[in-house]
Design a protein around this motif. Structure first.
Motif, PDB file in Angstrom:
ATOM      1  N   ASP A 118       0.801  -1.225   0.000  1.00 19.55           N
ATOM      2  CA  ASP A 118       0.000   0.000   0.000  1.00 19.55           C
ATOM      3  C   ASP A 118       0.838   1.283   0.000  1.00 19.55           C
ATOM      4  O   ASP A 118       0.293   2.367  -0.157  1.00 19.55           O
ATOM      5  CB  ASP A 118      -0.994   0.012   1.163  1.00 19.55           C
ATOM      6  N   ARG A 119       2.168   1.153   0.157  1.00 21.07           N
ATOM      7  CA  ARG A 119       3.008   2.349   0.070  1.00 21.07           C
ATOM      8  C   ARG A 119       4.453   1.970  -0.230  1.00 21.07           C
ATOM      9  O   ARG A 119       4.840   0.820  -0.074  1.00 21.07           O
ATOM     10  CB  ARG A 119       2.916   3.194   1.320  1.00 21.07           C
ATOM     11  N   THR A 120       5.210   2.956  -0.666  1.00 22.09           N
ATOM     12  CA  THR A 120       6.629   2.794  -0.968  1.00 22.09           C
ATOM     13  C   THR A 120       7.390   3.959  -0.349  1.00 22.09           C
ATOM     14  O   THR A 120       6.788   4.874   0.211  1.00 22.09           O
ATOM     15  CB  THR A 120       6.890   2.777  -2.488  1.00 22.09           C
ATOM     16  N   TRP A 121       8.701   3.905  -0.482  1.00 28.21           N
ATOM     17  CA  TRP A 121       9.565   4.988   0.001  1.00 28.21           C
ATOM     18  C   TRP A 121      10.804   5.058  -0.881  1.00 28.21           C
ATOM     19  O   TRP A 121      11.103   4.138  -1.621  1.00 28.21           O
ATOM     20  CB  TRP A 121       9.944   4.776   1.464  1.00 28.21           C
ATOM     21  N   GLN A 122      11.491   6.169  -0.809  1.00 24.24           N
ATOM     22  CA  GLN A 122      12.746   6.348  -1.532  1.00 24.24           C
ATOM     23  C   GLN A 122      13.869   6.516  -0.514  1.00 24.24           C
ATOM     24  O   GLN A 122      13.812   7.428   0.321  1.00 24.24           O
ATOM     25  CB  GLN A 122      12.691   7.575  -2.430  1.00 24.24           C
ATOM     26  N   PRO A 123      14.898   5.671  -0.566  1.00 19.91           N
ATOM     27  CA  PRO A 123      16.007   5.797   0.383  1.00 19.91           C
ATOM     28  C   PRO A 123      16.631   7.192   0.393  1.00 19.91           C
ATOM     29  O   PRO A 123      17.045   7.671   1.447  1.00 19.91           O
ATOM     30  CB  PRO A 123      17.009   4.742  -0.095  1.00 19.91           C
ATOM     31  N   CYS A 124      16.659   7.878  -0.749  1.00 16.54           N
ATOM     32  CA  CYS A 124      17.277   9.205  -0.795  1.00 16.54           C
ATOM     33  C   CYS A 124      16.496  10.246   0.014  1.00 16.54           C
ATOM     34  O   CYS A 124      17.063  11.257   0.432  1.00 16.54           O
ATOM     35  CB  CYS A 124      17.480   9.669  -2.228  1.00 16.54           C
ATOM     36  N   THR A 125      15.217  10.012   0.264  1.00 12.34           N
ATOM     37  CA  THR A 125      14.461  10.970   1.082  1.00 12.34           C
ATOM     38  C   THR A 125      14.702  10.753   2.568  1.00 12.34           C
ATOM     39  O   THR A 125      14.554  11.680   3.363  1.00 12.34           O
ATOM     40  CB  THR A 125      12.948  10.881   0.798  1.00 12.34           C
ATOM     41  N   ALA A 126      15.055   9.536   2.952  1.00 10.98           N
ATOM     42  CA  ALA A 126      15.321   9.228   4.353  1.00 10.98           C
ATOM     43  C   ALA A 126      16.775   9.482   4.734  1.00 10.98           C
ATOM     44  O   ALA A 126      17.079   9.711   5.892  1.00 10.98           O
ATOM     45  CB  ALA A 126      14.971   7.772   4.648  1.00 10.98           C
ATOM     46  N   ASN A 127      17.665   9.431   3.737  1.00 12.06           N
ATOM     47  CA  ASN A 127      19.093   9.621   3.976  1.00 12.06           C
ATOM     48  C   ASN A 127      19.647  10.579   2.930  1.00 12.06           C
ATOM     49  O   ASN A 127      19.788  10.205   1.769  1.00 12.06           O
ATOM     50  CB  ASN A 127      19.821   8.276   3.919  1.00 12.06           C
ATOM     51  N   PRO A 128      19.981  11.803   3.307  1.00  9.21           N
ATOM     52  CA  PRO A 128      20.474  12.777   2.329  1.00  9.21           C
ATOM     53  C   PRO A 128      21.773  12.364   1.641  1.00  9.21           C
ATOM     54  O   PRO A 128      22.101  12.880   0.572  1.00  9.21           O
ATOM     55  CB  PRO A 128      20.684  14.056   3.143  1.00  9.21           C
ATOM     56  N   ASN A 129      22.508  11.415   2.215  1.00 15.63           N
ATOM     57  CA  ASN A 129      23.752  10.954   1.597  1.00 15.63           C
ATOM     58  C   ASN A 129      23.518   9.867   0.549  1.00 15.63           C
ATOM     59  O   ASN A 129      24.443   9.445  -0.118  1.00 15.63           O
ATOM     60  CB  ASN A 129      24.710  10.413   2.667  1.00 15.63           C
ATOM     61  N   SER A 130      22.285   9.419   0.411  1.00 17.72           N
ATOM     62  CA  SER A 130      21.955   8.360  -0.540  1.00 17.72           C
ATOM     63  C   SER A 130      21.524   8.950  -1.875  1.00 17.72           C
ATOM     64  O   SER A 130      20.820   9.959  -1.934  1.00 17.72           O
ATOM     65  CB  SER A 130      20.816   7.488   0.015  1.00 17.72           C
ATOM     66  N   SER A 131      21.935   8.297  -2.946  1.00 19.70           N
ATOM     67  CA  SER A 131      21.476   8.694  -4.283  1.00 19.70           C
ATOM     68  C   SER A 131      20.446   7.690  -4.822  1.00 19.70           C
ATOM     69  O   SER A 131      20.072   7.754  -5.975  1.00 19.70           O
ATOM     70  CB  SER A 131      22.665   8.789  -5.238  1.00 19.70           C
ATOM     71  N   ASP A 132      19.991   6.792  -3.958  1.00 19.72           N
ATOM     72  CA  ASP A 132      19.047   5.746  -4.344  1.00 19.72           C
ATOM     73  C   ASP A 132      17.632   6.326  -4.410  1.00 19.72           C
ATOM     74  O   ASP A 132      16.998   6.577  -3.394  1.00 19.72           O
ATOM     75  CB  ASP A 132      19.110   4.596  -3.336  1.00 19.72           C
ATOM     76  N   ASP A 133      17.146   6.562  -5.639  1.00 20.11           N
ATOM     77  CA  ASP A 133      15.820   7.160  -5.801  1.00 20.11           C
ATOM     78  C   ASP A 133      14.763   6.139  -6.218  1.00 20.11           C
ATOM     79  O   ASP A 133      13.682   6.504  -6.691  1.00 20.11           O
ATOM     80  CB  ASP A 133      15.871   8.313  -6.794  1.00 20.11           C
ATOM     81  N   ARG A 134      15.041   4.849  -6.010  1.00 28.97           N
ATOM     82  CA  ARG A 134      14.050   3.817  -6.336  1.00 28.97           C
ATOM     83  C   ARG A 134      12.853   3.930  -5.392  1.00 28.97           C
ATOM     84  O   ARG A 134      12.984   4.353  -4.247  1.00 28.97           O
ATOM     85  CB  ARG A 134      14.652   2.413  -6.184  1.00 28.97           C
ATOM     86  N   GLN A 135      11.686   3.543  -5.886  1.00 28.27           N
ATOM     87  CA  GLN A 135      10.482   3.443  -5.059  1.00 28.27           C
ATOM     88  C   GLN A 135      10.447   2.022  -4.511  1.00 28.27           C
ATOM     89  O   GLN A 135      10.224   1.069  -5.258  1.00 28.27           O
ATOM     90  CB  GLN A 135       9.226   3.712  -5.893  1.00 28.27           C
ATOM     91  N   LEU A 136      10.670   1.849  -3.201  1.00 29.97           N
ATOM     92  CA  LEU A 136      10.795   0.523  -2.608  1.00 29.97           C
ATOM     93  C   LEU A 136       9.672   0.245  -1.616  1.00 29.97           C
ATOM     94  O   LEU A 136       9.214   1.153  -0.920  1.00 29.97           O
ATOM     95  CB  LEU A 136      12.137   0.399  -1.867  1.00 29.97           C
TER      96      LEU A 136
END
Length: 146
Positions: A118-136
């Motif tokens: 029912d929902r996803t998240w992007q690692p880059c929004t939780a960690n400013p040092n991450s460039s991982d913009d996948r919807q997980l």
């Protein structure tokens, strides 16, 4: 049509290590968490041909923020029929066994397991040092039918 290449289910069969199982849209390539697992977006499916089976087993986890205050809902379907629905409310690996009614596997050899979150998240929004913009949503490994 020759069905001799069907995945035999006399013993448990690992689908995530079987070249005849097809991971559909919504899956990302396998990576080492550990263990080696595939992250999923909000919706995806796994297609395979097999003889009748009565269980699906898998392990799953998520890293989605605020899981304890806002649990993630998951739904599992086989060939369009809902098998189960659950809420993830804690972190760590979950061993999940889903019973499959005989009627769903008796008259067919073509199967599609669909998973909806029912929902996803992007690692880059939780960690400013991450460039991982996948919807997980979830990571899945050791998918097995028996």
């Amino acid at each position: 049509r020759d069905r001799g290449d069907l995945i035999s289910t006399t013993r448990g069969v690992s689908l995530d290590r079987n070249s005849r199982a097809l991971f559909g849209n919504g899956w990302y390539p396998a990576n080492h968490l550990p263990p080696i697992a595939r992250w999923m977006s909000g919706r995806s499916w796994l297609r395979f041909e097999a003889k009748a089976f009565n269980r699906i087993r898998l392990q799953l986890t998520t890293h989605i923020p605020e899981l304890r205050t806002s649990p993630m809902k998951l739904e599992f379907q086989l060939n369009g029929v809902k098998l189960c629905e659950l809420c993830l409310f804690d972190y760590g690996w979950l061993d999940l066994t889903i019973d499959v009614p005989d009627a769903l596997t008796r008259n067919t050899t073509d199967f599609k397991i669909a998973i909806h979150a029912d929902r996803t998240w992007q690692p880059c929004t939780a960690n400013p040092n991450s460039s991982d913009d996948r919807q997980l949503s979830i990571a899945v490994c050791n998918v097995e039918i028996s």
